[in-house]
Motif scaffolding. Structure first.
Motif, short mmCIF file in Angstrom:
data_model
loop_
_atom_site.label_atom_id
_atom_site.label_comp_id
_atom_site.label_asym_id
_atom_site.label_seq_id
_atom_site.Cartn_x
_atom_site.Cartn_y
_atom_site.Cartn_z
N SER A 137 1.40 19.09 -6.86
CA SER A 137 0.91 18.44 -5.64
C SER A 137 1.46 17.04 -5.45
O SER A 137 1.29 16.42 -4.40
N ASP A 138 2.13 16.50 -6.49
CA ASP A 138 2.72 15.17 -6.36
C ASP A 138 4.06 15.20 -5.63
O ASP A 138 4.62 14.14 -5.35
N SER A 198 0.86 -1.19 0.00
CA SER A 198 0.00 0.00 0.00
C SER A 198 0.89 1.24 0.00
O SER A 198 1.98 1.23 0.58
N TRP A 199 0.43 2.30 -0.69
CA TRP A 199 1.19 3.54 -0.85
C TRP A 199 0.46 4.69 -0.15
O TRP A 199 -0.77 4.77 -0.19
N MET A 200 1.28 5.58 0.44
CA MET A 200 0.75 6.82 1.01
C MET A 200 1.61 7.98 0.54
O MET A 200 2.83 7.86 0.43
N SER A 211 1.09 10.88 4.16
CA SER A 211 0.18 10.22 5.11
C SER A 211 -1.22 9.95 4.56
O SER A 211 -2.09 9.48 5.29
N THR A 212 -1.46 10.22 3.28
CA THR A 212 -2.76 9.93 2.66
C THR A 212 -2.62 8.72 1.74
O THR A 212 -1.75 8.71 0.85
N THR A 226 5.37 6.84 1.08
CA THR A 226 5.63 5.70 1.96
C THR A 226 5.02 4.45 1.35
O THR A 226 3.85 4.44 0.98
N CYS A 227 5.84 3.39 1.23
CA CYS A 227 5.35 2.08 0.81
C CYS A 227 5.33 1.17 2.03
O CYS A 227 6.37 0.95 2.65
#
Length: 534
Positions: free
Chosen positions: A268-269, A246-248, A251-252, A274-275
């Protein structure tokens, strides 16, 4: 008659007339349930006729040729071949396993005896490998059991085609039925084969073992900097079986798979990715972080100044700007990197190059490189430093023959420079070089070169005396008069005073013709110049 034959055999045995003992193979003879087995005695003189044959199973007589006897339980299952002494036993069962013996009496009185063992086996079938649990987790103990129907004599284990040999972490138990791992390793994953064997059959079975471990060593592969409006691909790698990704972003949660892709990046990218990797078998979780900056390509680099007038001694600034995401700037002058020093400094993240006091040595080609991690642009600026005029000099002869070419050159340290010439205060030319093809007597006099810099606003000049001679070495009339007048002035009261007084007196005495006044003035200026050089 039967009793007489038996008596004869006993007598022969007691008298030592026996031969051919051990006419059956040692055995065991192995045969599968339901099959037929043939017992073949091996006689030393097979051409000799057989008188009588008797076969026994343990202590039970199976058949005896003397009297054509067959035990009831063997009716229909055996055939005795009297000519060879062989016995065929059909449709064998496990109960037929045991010791078989034969006694053969030949016509010549020879006795052949022997015994062998028969083993009847059930065929092996349905081999299988099972485990107490399907969860082979690294670090845990684990067992594999190999079973089969039928008469199992032995088992052999192989992994990925290679025979398994017991070692510290691995052992075999229960006649190799159980393969035990006291602490599983991910290297134990593979294809295990168990071969179940008996003398009449074999069966084998495979078991693919997956060892569950991790997650460990989570890493994110991909760029740290990327252009705006380009495709972004980030790949998450981990040592884990199985693995859920899962990717964040900041924190989203944004994605669920090992690879995250976005076709066109936006500002905004940018941020911290975080993986997170989860193993739902081991129950463990691990993650990795990766920073990304989305930057615009640099374009339109330019160098500007607050004024185009870079005048020596003044302060001066050059500003380097560009469109896009600017990370850094580098300055070079004439190909050499600029290093700040007393007169030169850099400000605003190297955007502004400042000179606190310009020098003419600062003139040159300045290059500014504007850089970000994904692009670069550069621009040149040619700086001209304005200075002067200084050190004005006139190069050329002080004496020249009549009717020859005169060339006077004016030199000055000045950028820019406008040159003008005067002869005896009369403007005669505008350029650095004054030329006259054929000199005349009127060309004698005092030449002045005035240099003007319209940028600095300064002016400077130099004077040069010239005498035009007639070729015999003598001065022309005008020149002689000037020298006489100058000498009179010097003998009166001194150079400066005499010149001033005499000039004033001449002016008061008479008003000469314009041309004679000009000539007279030229004589004074010219002779003053000559005197000054002397």
């Amino acid at each position: 008659m039967e009793k007489e034959v038996i008596h004869f055999i006993i007598m022969m045995a007691m008298s030592g007339w026996t031969k051919g003992a051990g006419v059956l193979p040692d055995g065991p003879l192995n045969v599968a349930v339901g099959e037929t087995v043939m017992f073949h005695p091996t006689l030393t003189a097979p051409e000799t006729a057989i008188l009588t044959v008797r076969w026994k199973f343990g202590a039970t007589v199976i058949t005896n040729s003397n009297g054509n006897f067959t035990a009831p339980e063997y009716e229909g299952r055996i055939t005795l071949f009297r000519s060879t002494g062989s016995l065929e036993l059909r449709n064998v069962t496990p109960g037929d396993s045991g010791q078989y013996s034969v006694l053969i009496v030949q016509v010549d009185g020879a006795i052949a005896a022997g015994e062998t063992k028969l083993d009847v086996h059930e065929r092996i079938s349905g081999a299988s490998i099972t485990s107490q649990t399907n969860l082979a987790i690294e670090g845990n103990s684990f067992n594999l059991s190999c079973d089969a129907a039928g008469s199992v004599f032995s088992r052999e284990w192989r992994k990925d085609g290679v025979e398994l040999i017991p070692e510290d972490r691995l052992s075999l138990h229960e006649n190799n039925r159980v393969l035990s791992f006291n602490s599983l390793s991910r290297k134990d994953a593979g294809v295990y084969l168990c071969s179940v064997i008996n003398p009449v059959s074999q069966d084998e079975v495979e078991y693919t073992m997956v060892v569950y471990y991790g997650p460990e060593k989570v890493q994110i592969q991909g760029p740290s900097d990327i252009h705006l409006q380009t495709t972004l691909t980030l790949t998450c790698c981990a040592e884990s079986v199985p693995a859920l990704y899962s990717w964040m972003l900041n924190s989203t949660k944004i994605h669920n798979s090992a690879v995250y892709t976005k076709d066109k990046t936006e500002p905004s990218d940018s941020g911290n990715y975080t993986c997170e990797v989860m193993n739902n078998v081991t129950g463990r979780t691990s993650s990795a972080a990766h920073g990304l900056s989305v930057t615009e390509r640099i374009s339109g680099a330019s160098i500007t100044s607050q004024t185009n007038l870079a005048i020596e001694g003044n302060s001066f600034n050059l500003s380097c700007d560009a469109a896009g995401s600017v990370f850094s700037r580098e300055w070079r002058k004439d190909g050499v990197e600029l290093i700040p020093e007393d007169r030169l400094s850099l400000h605003e993240n190297n955007r502004v190059l400042s000179f606190n006091s310009l020098s003419r040595k600062d003139a040159g080609v300045y290059l500014c490189s504007v850089i970000n991690p994904v692009s670069q642009d550069e621009v040149e600026y040619t700086m001209v430093v304005y200075y002067g005029p200084e050190k004005v000099q006139i190069q050329g002869p002080s004496d020249i023959h009549l009717q020859t070419t005169l060339t006077l050159t004016c030199c000055a340290e000045s950028v820019p420079a406008l040159y003008s010439w005067m002869l005896n205060s009369t403007k005669i030319h505008n350029s650095a070089v004054y030329t006259k093809d054929k000199t005349e007597p009127s060309d004698s006099g005092n030449y002045t070169c005035e240099v003007m810099n319209f940028v600095t606003g300064r002016t400077s000049s130099a004077a040069h005396g010239l005498s035009v001679t007639d070729g015999s070495g003598g001065l022309l009339g005008g020149a002689i008069s000037g020298i006489v007048i100058l000498c009179l002035g010097v003998s009166s009261v001194g150079v400066g005073g005499g010149y001033y007084i005499y000039k004033r007196k001449i002016t008061k005495k008479a008003t000469p013709r314009p041309e004679s006044n000009e000539l007279e003035e030229s004589v004074y200026e010219n002779t003053y110049s000559i005197y000054d050089k002397c």
